[in-house]
Write a protein that holds these residues in place. Structure first.
Motif, PDB file in Angstrom:
ATOM      1  N   GLN A  50     -29.890  14.880  37.724  1.00 21.35           N
ATOM      2  CA  GLN A  50     -28.488  15.245  37.576  1.00 21.35           C
ATOM      3  C   GLN A  50     -28.407  16.538  36.756  1.00 21.35           C
ATOM      4  O   GLN A  50     -29.335  16.852  36.010  1.00 21.35           O
ATOM      5  N   HIS A  51     -27.340  17.302  36.961  1.00 25.79           N
ATOM      6  CA  HIS A  51     -27.242  18.604  36.291  1.00 25.79           C
ATOM      7  C   HIS A  51     -27.345  18.455  34.762  1.00 25.79           C
ATOM      8  O   HIS A  51     -26.526  17.788  34.142  1.00 25.79           O
ATOM      9  N   ASP A  52     -28.338  19.106  34.179  1.00 27.53           N
ATOM     10  CA  ASP A  52     -28.518  19.143  32.736  1.00 27.53           C
ATOM     11  C   ASP A  52     -28.420  20.613  32.338  1.00 27.53           C
ATOM     12  O   ASP A  52     -29.349  21.399  32.551  1.00 27.53           O
ATOM     13  N   LEU A  53     -27.274  20.994  31.761  1.00 24.77           N
ATOM     14  CA  LEU A  53     -27.031  22.419  31.518  1.00 24.77           C
ATOM     15  C   LEU A  53     -27.967  22.993  30.463  1.00 24.77           C
ATOM     16  O   LEU A  53     -28.257  24.187  30.464  1.00 24.77           O
ATOM     17  N   GLU A  54     -28.460  22.127  29.579  1.00 24.19           N
ATOM     18  CA  GLU A  54     -29.446  22.629  28.610  1.00 24.19           C
ATOM     19  C   GLU A  54     -30.733  23.040  29.310  1.00 24.19           C
ATOM     20  O   GLU A  54     -31.321  24.078  29.017  1.00 24.19           O
ATOM     21  N   GLU A  55     -31.153  22.199  30.244  1.00 20.12           N
ATOM     22  CA  GLU A  55     -32.356  22.557  30.998  1.00 20.12           C
ATOM     23  C   GLU A  55     -32.106  23.810  31.845  1.00 20.12           C
ATOM     24  O   GLU A  55     -32.974  24.685  31.950  1.00 20.12           O
ATOM     25  N   PHE A  56     -30.920  23.892  32.433  1.00 18.57           N
ATOM     26  CA  PHE A  56     -30.557  25.095  33.187  1.00 18.57           C
ATOM     27  C   PHE A  56     -30.695  26.338  32.296  1.00 18.57           C
ATOM     28  O   PHE A  56     -31.252  27.359  32.702  1.00 18.57           O
ATOM     29  N   TYR A  57     -30.196  26.212  31.056  1.00 23.07           N
ATOM     30  CA  TYR A  57     -30.210  27.376  30.169  1.00 23.07           C
ATOM     31  C   TYR A  57     -31.635  27.762  29.765  1.00 23.07           C
ATOM     32  O   TYR A  57     -31.980  28.957  29.717  1.00 23.07           O
ATOM     33  N   GLU A  58     -32.466  26.770  29.516  1.00 26.72           N
ATOM     34  CA  GLU A  58     -33.869  27.056  29.178  1.00 26.72           C
ATOM     35  C   GLU A  58     -34.545  27.800  30.332  1.00 26.72           C
ATOM     36  O   GLU A  58     -35.245  28.801  30.134  1.00 26.72           O
ATOM     37  N   LEU A  59     -34.323  27.298  31.546  1.00 23.65           N
ATOM     38  CA  LEU A  59     -34.944  27.927  32.722  1.00 23.65           C
ATOM     39  C   LEU A  59     -34.360  29.317  32.965  1.00 23.65           C
ATOM     40  O   LEU A  59     -35.063  30.237  33.386  1.00 23.65           O
ATOM     41  N   TYR A  60     -33.088  29.452  32.692  1.00 22.98           N
ATOM     42  CA  TYR A  60     -32.453  30.778  32.820  1.00 22.98           C
ATOM     43  C   TYR A  60     -33.139  31.779  31.900  1.00 22.98           C
ATOM     44  O   TYR A  60     -33.470  32.901  32.312  1.00 22.98           O
ATOM     45  N   LYS A  61     -33.380  31.377  30.643  1.00 26.50           N
ATOM     46  CA  LYS A  61     -34.007  32.299  29.694  1.00 26.50           C
ATOM     47  C   LYS A  61     -35.444  32.639  30.096  1.00 26.50           C
ATOM     48  O   LYS A  61     -35.888  33.763  30.006  1.00 26.50           O
ATOM     49  N   GLN A  62     -36.162  31.609  30.572  1.00 27.05           N
ATOM     50  CA  GLN A  62     -37.563  31.816  30.974  1.00 27.05           C
ATOM     51  C   GLN A  62     -37.705  32.666  32.223  1.00 27.05           C
ATOM     52  O   GLN A  62     -38.607  33.484  32.338  1.00 27.05           O
ATOM     53  N   GLU A  63     -36.842  32.419  33.203  1.00 29.70           N
ATOM     54  CA  GLU A  63     -37.091  32.929  34.556  1.00 29.70           C
ATOM     55  C   GLU A  63     -36.199  34.096  34.968  1.00 29.70           C
ATOM     56  O   GLU A  63     -36.469  34.751  35.974  1.00 29.70           O
ATOM     57  N   SER A  64     -35.118  34.336  34.229  1.00 27.61           N
ATOM     58  CA  SER A  64     -34.157  35.379  34.615  1.00 27.61           C
ATOM     59  C   SER A  64     -33.786  35.337  36.106  1.00 27.61           C
ATOM     60  O   SER A  64     -34.060  36.286  36.844  1.00 27.61           O
ATOM     61  N   PRO A  65     -33.194  34.273  36.555  1.00 28.55           N
ATOM     62  CA  PRO A  65     -32.840  34.187  37.975  1.00 28.55           C
ATOM     63  C   PRO A  65     -31.724  35.166  38.341  1.00 28.55           C
ATOM     64  O   PRO A  65     -30.970  35.599  37.469  1.00 28.55           O
ATOM     65  N   ASP A  66     -31.638  35.501  39.604  1.00 25.23           N
ATOM     66  CA  ASP A  66     -30.561  36.377  40.094  1.00 25.23           C
ATOM     67  C   ASP A  66     -29.312  35.574  40.439  1.00 25.23           C
ATOM     68  O   ASP A  66     -28.199  36.085  40.361  1.00 25.23           O
ATOM     69  N   ILE A  67     -29.530  34.336  40.857  1.00 29.79           N
ATOM     70  CA  ILE A  67     -28.401  33.461  41.201  1.00 29.79           C
ATOM     71  C   ILE A  67     -28.661  32.078  40.603  1.00 29.79           C
ATOM     72  O   ILE A  67     -29.788  31.577  40.646  1.00 29.79           O
ATOM     73  N   ILE A  68     -27.614  31.475  40.051  1.00 32.60           N
ATOM     74  CA  ILE A  68     -27.680  30.082  39.584  1.00 32.60           C
ATOM     75  C   ILE A  68     -26.659  29.279  40.390  1.00 32.60           C
ATOM     76  O   ILE A  68     -25.487  29.665  40.464  1.00 32.60           O
ATOM     77  N   PHE A  69     -27.104  28.195  40.993  1.00 38.96           N
ATOM     78  CA  PHE A  69     -26.185  27.318  41.720  1.00 38.96           C
ATOM     79  C   PHE A  69     -25.854  26.091  40.885  1.00 38.96           C
ATOM     80  O   PHE A  69     -26.754  25.358  40.474  1.00 38.96           O
ATOM     81  N   LEU A  70     -24.551  25.868  40.653  1.00 37.24           N
ATOM     82  CA  LEU A  70     -24.089  24.626  40.033  1.00 37.24           C
ATOM     83  C   LEU A  70     -23.257  23.896  41.081  1.00 37.24           C
ATOM     84  O   LEU A  70     -22.253  24.435  41.555  1.00 37.24           O
ATOM     85  N   CYS A  71     -23.698  22.733  41.463  1.00 39.59           N
ATOM     86  CA  CYS A  71     -22.997  21.982  42.499  1.00 39.59           C
ATOM     87  C   CYS A  71     -22.270  20.835  41.801  1.00 39.59           C
ATOM     88  O   CYS A  71     -22.905  19.890  41.336  1.00 39.59           O
ATOM     89  N   THR A  72     -20.935  20.952  41.703  1.00 43.24           N
ATOM     90  CA  THR A  72     -20.197  19.947  40.935  1.00 43.24           C
ATOM     91  C   THR A  72     -18.916  19.530  41.634  1.00 43.24           C
ATOM     92  O   THR A  72     -18.055  20.377  41.833  1.00 43.24           O
ATOM     93  N   PRO A  73     -18.794  18.279  42.048  1.00 42.91           N
ATOM     94  CA  PRO A  73     -19.806  17.245  41.962  1.00 42.91           C
ATOM     95  C   PRO A  73     -21.031  17.594  42.827  1.00 42.91           C
ATOM     96  O   PRO A  73     -20.890  18.324  43.796  1.00 42.91           O
ATOM     97  N   ASN A  74     -22.156  17.042  42.432  1.00 38.07           N
ATOM     98  CA  ASN A  74     -23.399  17.372  43.119  1.00 38.07           C
ATOM     99  C   ASN A  74     -23.608  16.514  44.367  1.00 38.07           C
ATOM    100  O   ASN A  74     -23.314  15.329  44.379  1.00 38.07           O
ATOM    101  N   ASN A  75     -24.138  17.151  45.395  1.00 42.01           N
ATOM    102  CA  ASN A  75     -24.536  16.471  46.617  1.00 42.01           C
ATOM    103  C   ASN A  75     -26.047  16.532  46.678  1.00 42.01           C
ATOM    104  O   ASN A  75     -26.589  17.630  46.543  1.00 42.01           O
TER     105      ASN A  75
END
Lengths: 364, 364
Positions: A138-163
């Motif tokens: 399930q979406h864990d925004l803290e984990e998203f943020y850690e990965l964002y800092k590590q990986e510098s993605p060009d696009i982040i997808f948040l699917c809410t509610p998630n499918n």
């Protein structure tokens, strides 16, 4: 003949099995088949929409109004945004395709939830981009943020509610997360099931107007395929600031929405009563799934959508159970391909759900 | 926010002005507007198609059969090919998009006719490919071959009959040309108007079965938007050997054709009488354009389609004339953007054409 190398790695999206296929494969009469696999609105679409489309059937011969003025006015009024904050796609899928081709390429990274809508990955592969996944289901925004800092993605997808899990992100928390993201990273907020979530819990409601007014790097996606009951007509939309929309427009093929679909979606927005009734009935019926799961001692994810995800026990196999259901004319979605021993079941009409409970009980 | 660089160079396709826009811009009543700009079938679509679609309107809520079995069977029977030789697109445009993304990239060259369907160039720019053009306005296969040898393109587009000029290539000559092309160059034969050409002159008829049986590097494109009278429903197709189709399928988004469009196109194939009658009436009416052009001493290109291209005289300006016609409620296509002092006029119904003749005569 040689083709582009990135095609080698592309898997084809596996759609929910259509009723036609079950008819052909198992020789079951269409009337005996229940499809709870594609999260369609089990109450169909608004009678007002059916009447309106019926009246313009002869217009099938005429190319669609490519400026989509009627639908854009209706969406503008709904979301209190301007027409130039809107792009209409053949399903919100197509808007995902546009933004992938606009923002990503073979050097890009795309950050997505470990279990989420399959098309994000498929379109990423079309441009050869690398997929980064969370570990959390399930979406864990803290984990998203850690990965964002590590990986510098060009696009982040948040699917809410998630499918296909049904969980939803707290809207305020989501905006706090987005505030920390640099302005050259595109954040996609996919609200395909938002009409359901916001009725169940106001705190999950993402208002696209806030995105337009305050964020230059965020796009909101919505669709007519779910609560509006127009899955067959292929209409979705993106809402964002004008600059993003202008870039995406460059990738839009002309006439990407059919003449009848434009009419259907425009009129659908004028029958909010139908939508609210559908959503309300959905959550009444969902309670039955929750009770059923509890009785059967099966875990169910708290869902903000029109489907439930049943996480099966170790001695139950999601693929076997889905196949057995299918042979009995009940189509659900096996989540084995998503790495979960779970099935996703669309919350249907009262009758359809009862049939599911009966068949499922027989099998386990 | 930064976007992919190749977007900088993309122009948006200019669709023929829809009736809605003229209503809004000039306040002309819809009943007084004649649109002869998008080569729609002026006789609409088959009543059988209208009946069939009317009967399944409630199915708008259901996702389309993504295997498209009914339409594929109908097309297989029509062209004597297998289902795996077929791919269905949201208009043949979308098949062009698939093949561009499958075969071309930023290092590719695409060979097209100097004046031809605008989407070839637009999709080429999506992948950053370079466009090579002939100098000849009508397809000159010798010039194509010279450029092929010089430039080694990855894709060659042959549009026959050609849009927006209306000329068509002799089929035998075309196959002799293709025989000289290496097997890693994809040749696209766009037959969007083929139903018209083959009735006017059998020697222009390209049989997709020959392509499937004998060529591994050729794809044929067809559409339901013209003779079949379904411009609003967005259904086109590609026919080629299985290997090409398999690669293109990787790029096809799920549910790219609406539920109602699949039904419309399937049923349209069963009413060949409607199509033949439309095509036949088209050429009857086209004679009136030829006579009119001769009387007005304006050159007209011999057309194998449902439109005529009037090459205006030096003292006539295509943009001014189109604008003046538009203000009077007559929508035609100005070809100034294609480098021609010409207008393209869809051959309409008898009444529509008479109105065009009257208005045009008043203006010049």
């Amino acid at each position: 003949m040689n083709f582009n190398k990135n095609l080698e790695d592309i898997k084809t999206y596996e759609a929910g099995k259509p009723i036609e296929l079950v008819v052909r494969e198992f020789g079951i009469e269409p009337k005996d088949i229940v499809k709870l696999a594609s999260n369609e609105n089990p109450y169909g679409c608004s009678p007002k929409v059916q009447d309106a489309v019926g009246k313009i059937i002869a217009n099938m011969a005429l190319y669609p109004d490519d400026s989509m003025v009627k639908l854009k006015i209706a969406l503008s009024e709904r979301f209190k945004v301007e027409a130039n904050n809107l792009i209409i796609g053949s399903g919100s899928d197509q808007v995902i395709e546009f933004l992938m081709h606009a923002k990503a390429n073979a050097k890009s990274k795309i950050l997505i939830n470990s279990v989420t809508f399959a098309m994000y990955e498929i379109y990423a592969k079309h441009v050869g981009a690398e997929i980064i996944r969370t570990t959390s289901q399930q979406h864990d925004l803290e984990e998203f943020y850690e990965l964002y800092k590590q990986e510098s993605p060009d696009i982040i997808f948040l699917c809410t509610p998630n499918n296909p899990t049904g969980d939803a992100i707290d809207a305020k928390e989501m905006f706090r997360f987005i505030d920390k993201i640099d302005k050259d990273t595109l954040v996609v907020v996919d609200g395909a099931y938002m009409e359901y979530a916001q009725l169940k819990d106001e705190s999950k409601k993402v208002d696209p107007k806030i995105i337009v007014d305050s964020y230059d790097n965020v796009i909101y996606l919505g669709t007519f395929s779910k609560a509006y009951g127009l899955g067959g007509m292929r209409v979705g939309y993106g809402i964002a600031n004008e600059k993003i929309i202008k870039e995406l427009y460059k990738l839009r093929p002309p006439f990407n929405i059919t003449t009848l679909s434009l009419e259907a979606a425009s009129v659908a927005l004028s029958d909010e009563e139908f939508v609210q009734k559908s959503v309300s009935l959905n959550f009444d019926e969902m309670k039955r799934y929750e009770e059923f799961a509890s009785k059967q001692k099966i875990a169910i994810i708290n869902s903000y959508t029109n489907f439930v995800t049943l996480c099966l026990n170790k001695d139950q196999n999601s693929s076997e159970i889905s196949s057995a259901l299918l042979r009995r004319g009940m189509i659900v979605r096996d989540l084995n391909g998503y790495g979960m021993n779970a099935i996703r079941v669309t919350v249907g009409t009262s009758l359809q759900n009862s049939k599911f409970f009966d068949l499922f009980e027989e099998l386990i």
